[in-house]
Write a protein that holds these residues in place. Structure first.
Motif, mmCIF file in Angstrom:
data_model
loop_
_atom_site.group_PDB
_atom_site.id
_atom_site.type_symbol
_atom_site.label_atom_id
_atom_site.label_comp_id
_atom_site.label_asym_id
_atom_site.label_seq_id
_atom_site.Cartn_x
_atom_site.Cartn_y
_atom_site.Cartn_z
ATOM 1 N N THR A 250 0.730 -1.105 -0.014
ATOM 2 C CA THR A 250 0.150 0.077 -0.081
ATOM 3 C C THR A 250 0.753 1.241 -0.094
ATOM 4 N N PRO A 251 0.273 2.350 -0.286
ATOM 5 C CA PRO A 251 1.094 3.557 0.075
ATOM 6 C C PRO A 251 1.916 3.805 1.089
ATOM 7 N N ASP A 252 3.052 4.574 1.285
ATOM 8 C CA ASP A 252 3.725 4.667 2.317
ATOM 9 C C ASP A 252 3.032 4.729 3.706
ATOM 10 N N TYR A 341 9.200 11.894 -7.918
ATOM 11 C CA TYR A 341 9.213 12.735 -6.476
ATOM 12 C C TYR A 341 8.940 14.147 -6.796
ATOM 13 N N VAL A 342 8.618 14.691 -8.001
ATOM 14 C CA VAL A 342 8.226 15.734 -8.433
ATOM 15 C C VAL A 342 6.695 15.741 -8.865
ATOM 16 N N ARG A 343 6.392 14.884 -9.631
ATOM 17 C CA ARG A 343 5.032 14.782 -10.183
ATOM 18 C C ARG A 343 4.333 13.554 -9.551
ATOM 19 N N GLY A 344 4.967 12.634 -8.825
ATOM 20 C CA GLY A 344 4.533 11.274 -8.698
ATOM 21 C C GLY A 344 4.022 11.142 -7.186
ATOM 22 N N ASN A 345 3.879 9.992 -6.573
ATOM 23 C CA ASN A 345 3.430 9.635 -5.360
ATOM 24 C C ASN A 345 4.159 10.114 -4.353
ATOM 25 N N TRP A 346 5.347 10.192 -4.438
ATOM 26 C CA TRP A 346 6.462 10.680 -3.415
ATOM 27 C C TRP A 346 6.917 12.156 -3.608
ATOM 28 N N ALA A 350 3.935 15.383 3.261
ATOM 29 C CA ALA A 350 2.790 15.117 4.079
ATOM 30 C C ALA A 350 1.980 13.926 3.575
ATOM 31 N N ARG A 351 2.031 13.834 2.358
ATOM 32 C CA ARG A 351 1.318 12.724 1.758
ATOM 33 C C ARG A 351 2.183 11.222 1.545
ATOM 34 N N SER A 352 3.238 11.266 1.891
ATOM 35 C CA SER A 352 4.015 10.016 1.682
ATOM 36 C C SER A 352 5.074 10.179 2.860
ATOM 37 N N SER A 353 6.251 10.303 2.366
ATOM 38 C CA SER A 353 7.593 10.480 3.276
ATOM 39 C C SER A 353 8.398 11.533 2.543
ATOM 40 N N SER A 354 9.561 11.760 3.450
ATOM 41 C CA SER A 354 10.735 12.348 2.997
ATOM 42 C C SER A 354 11.400 11.562 1.894
ATOM 43 N N SER A 355 12.168 12.472 0.965
ATOM 44 C CA SER A 355 12.736 11.622 -0.318
ATOM 45 C C SER A 355 14.046 10.781 0.408
ATOM 46 N N LEU A 356 14.631 11.041 1.374
ATOM 47 C CA LEU A 356 15.630 10.427 2.185
ATOM 48 C C LEU A 356 14.816 9.060 2.536
ATOM 49 N N MET A 357 13.590 8.942 3.069
ATOM 50 C CA MET A 357 12.982 7.768 3.564
ATOM 51 C C MET A 357 12.470 6.850 2.432
ATOM 52 N N ASP A 462 3.558 21.206 -6.727
ATOM 53 C CA ASP A 462 3.064 20.923 -5.497
ATOM 54 C C ASP A 462 3.909 19.859 -4.790
ATOM 55 N N ASN A 463 5.209 19.957 -5.114
ATOM 56 C CA ASN A 463 6.247 18.995 -4.410
ATOM 57 C C ASN A 463 7.022 19.797 -3.403
ATOM 58 N N ASP A 464 7.696 18.817 -2.402
ATOM 59 C CA ASP A 464 8.428 19.641 -1.273
ATOM 60 C C ASP A 464 9.646 18.731 -0.809
#
Length: 601
Positions: A250-252, A341-346, A350-357, A462-464
């Protein structure tokens, strides 16, 4: 590399089969119960020391011949002896006499302790002579091909550097491990395909996913009854236990609830990484797993890949002396980062996790594993450097979508280049398959780019999450390590590792080959290349996905949790390192990690 006579290979290929593990102390010989098991070879394991050489006859169906250049051919084994426990002293390809020609073709390359651990046991054969090649073709085309050709190998079992040795034997078809799949996206579906390649080992009995198209795909792939297809995993969990294990993808942020609930019902759990995105959820999962007494594997798939296992073996052997520093880079890839990581699920923490994780919990886990001692300090630096509104080229004119952008043909991150041009060429796999819900074609991809998130401008998405980040670590004894995650690379996930030791330097690029420079002899020793099995479609992460699923299913079949190398406590330690490193980045501090594992989950 091209296979010869593709129609014949389709007819002759066999599943890899399962394996039962016999462990023995150094100096002892395993006892094989042949009433239930069919050995891979047609001779008994001889009495005597495991260090002796023996001739084993290997069925041709457990090998492949691949064309290698214009007139060279390569023999590959497609079976496994166990991790680094078999030496090859010589290989012979035998052809049964037919017609005017009878041949014995030999390759006497000694490959040492890499052995048959990675399904990449290749030996060059001189088949350039016209009569030999024609003879081989004639045998391959005959009805009794399997009786007319075989391979003999001179092998030597040994215990390696630890106290236990392992020998793996082919197992005949028995009751497969029954699995339910929770989350039928790219990862869940990919793992489930192991059951298509090895139906005698694993069977998918149910699926749960909120998306109708994903459910229907899994229903078709695995011939599921309508009653075993669920839109909500909770409906599946409400039933009595219907399988042996659950694959949760499932999602993170939705990992903890199904993992805990299904563990309590007695399901063994294979959980997609990251285990969870908060320390509380990670600890709750570990607590539930241990209380339930079920097996648990976090999908740190790179730990299972033969190349990374070999690195661990080399380091543990002392070949490079004491480890002083590990320098590791994860080159995400410029368009891969834009996609995921810009357009996608991550794209947003707030909706997934940090890019490091999301991206690099693999890498932190590998560094910790290779070091072999506890981490004591962590710090990190990084930022969202490029994919921001103020970085949009002036020539884009403030466009919010690629299809409306005047520079879509020249922008490296254009959705036209990443999705539409591959779709136009007939490509239906990743990443195009991700943006389309249902059948993949150019019309569906065009609609997704016009109206969905994957057609947004990368500078207005809307990426961070960080697009570049460094994590630095200190381990017990003063050893240090650094991990760099970089979006802006040509290479896509071809990780690069340097391990600096007091007696040597280890280099690994792309997980394909390893070299060690010895300071004393000033010579370089090499291992590899390492490749995934030839007979499976489970090829994610360069084939590492296969080795993970194979280990998980083997562990359940053998009731041996030691076959899983990313269990609950091990995975918890790696995840806490990632969480603390990201916390240190945000607070601009150095984290004292010595107390992080002190409290019980």
């Amino acid at each position: 590399t091209l296979r010869i006579n593709s129609q014949l290979w389709t007819k002759m290929e066999r599943p890899l089969g399962s394996y039962v593990i016999y462990q023995w102390r150094e100096g002892e010989v395993p006892v094989v119960d042949k009433s239930a098991w069919s050995p891979l070879v047609d001779k008994d394991v001889p009495e005597g020391s495991e260090s002796g050489w023996h001739i084993l006859r290997i069925p041709f169906k457990d090998t492949r011949i691949l064309q290698h250049g214009r007139s060279k051919y390569r023999l590959e084994f497609c079976w496994e002896s166990g991790p680094h426990r078999l030496d090859i002293g010589g290989v012979s390809l035998h052809l049964k006499p037919t017609g005017q020609c009878a041949r014995k073709l030999a390759a006497d390359d000694h490959i040492g302790s890499t052995g048959l651990c990675n399904f990449n046991n290749a030996f060059d054969l001189d088949l350039s002579a016209r009569d030999v090649w024609e003879h081989l073709q004639a045998i391959l085309s005959s009805d009794d091909a399997e009786e007319s050709i075989w391979v003999e190998a001179k092998v030597r079992c040994h215990g390696g550097n630890d106290s236990n040795g392992k020998v793996l034997w082919r197992r005949e078809a028995q009751n497969p491990v029954r699995v339910v799949v929770i989350g039928a996206g790219q990862r869940g579906t990919g793992y489930s395909e192991y059951a298509l390649d090895f139906p005698h080992l694993m069977k998918v009995t149910a699926v749960a996913d909120p998306r109708e198209s994903k459910r229907q795909k899994m229903k078709m792939l695995h011939d599921l009854d309508d009653s075993m297809v669920f839109s909500d995993w909770a409906d599946l969990e409400a039933l009595d236990k219907i399988a042996d294990a659950a694959i949760i993808a499932t999602p993170d942020r939705m990992h903890a609830a199904p993992a805990i609930a299904l563990a309590r019902k007695g399901y063994h759990i294979m959980l997609e990484k990251p285990m969870a995105v908060s320390e509380e959820d990670c600890r709750d999962i570990v607590s539930a797993i241990e209380k339930a007494g079920v097996m648990f594997a976090v999908c740190h798939v790179l730990r299972y890949f033969p190349c990374n296992r070999k690195i661990k073996e080399i380091v543990a052997s002392g070949a490079i002396g004491d480890v002083v520093n590990i320098s590791h880079t994860e080159p995400v890839g410029f368009w891969h980062f834009a996609h995921s990581y810009v357009r996608g699920n991550w794209q947003a923490e707030a909706r997934s996790s940090s890019s490091l994780m999301a991206k690099c919990c693999h890498d932190i886990d590998l560094i910790r594993h290779w070091m072999g001692v506890p981490c004591v300090k962590l710090s990190s630096m990084g930022s969202l450097q490029h994919f921001r509104p103020d970085k949009q080229p002036v020539a884009a004119g403030g466009s919010l979508r690629c299809v409306d952008c005047p520079i879509q043909d020249s922008c490296p991150y254009s959705a036209k280049k990443i999705y539409l041009e591959p779709a136009q060429r007939g490509h239906k796999g990743w990443p195009v398959s991700v943006i389309v819900d249902g059948e993949v074609d150019i019309e569906a991809a065009t609609s997704a780019v016009k109206h969905g998130p994957y057609g947004q401008c990368v500078y207005h998405s809307d990426n961070d999450v960080c697009d570049n980040q460094i994590a630095t670590m200190e381990f017990e004894g003063g050893r240090t390590a650094s991990m760099t995650m970089m979006a802006f690379t040509e290479s896509i996930c071809r990780r690069e590792t340097k391990i600096y030791g007091s007696l040597g330097e280890l280099t690994c690029r792309g997980g394909e080959d390893i070299s060690v420079f010895d300071f004393h002899t000033r010579e370089t020793k090499r291992w590899g290349p390492f490749r995934p099995p030839l007979q499976t479609r489970v090829q994610g992460h360069g084939g590492a996905d296969f080795f993970l699923v194979d280990a998980f299913i083997a562990a359940i079949s053998a009731n041996d949790a030691e076959l899983i190398c990313t269990g609950p406590r091990d995975a918890l330690a790696s995840h806490l390192m990632v969480l603390k490193a990201e916390g240190a980045r945000k607070s601009n501090t150095v984290c004292d990690f010595t107390a992080a594992l002190a409290s019980d989950p």
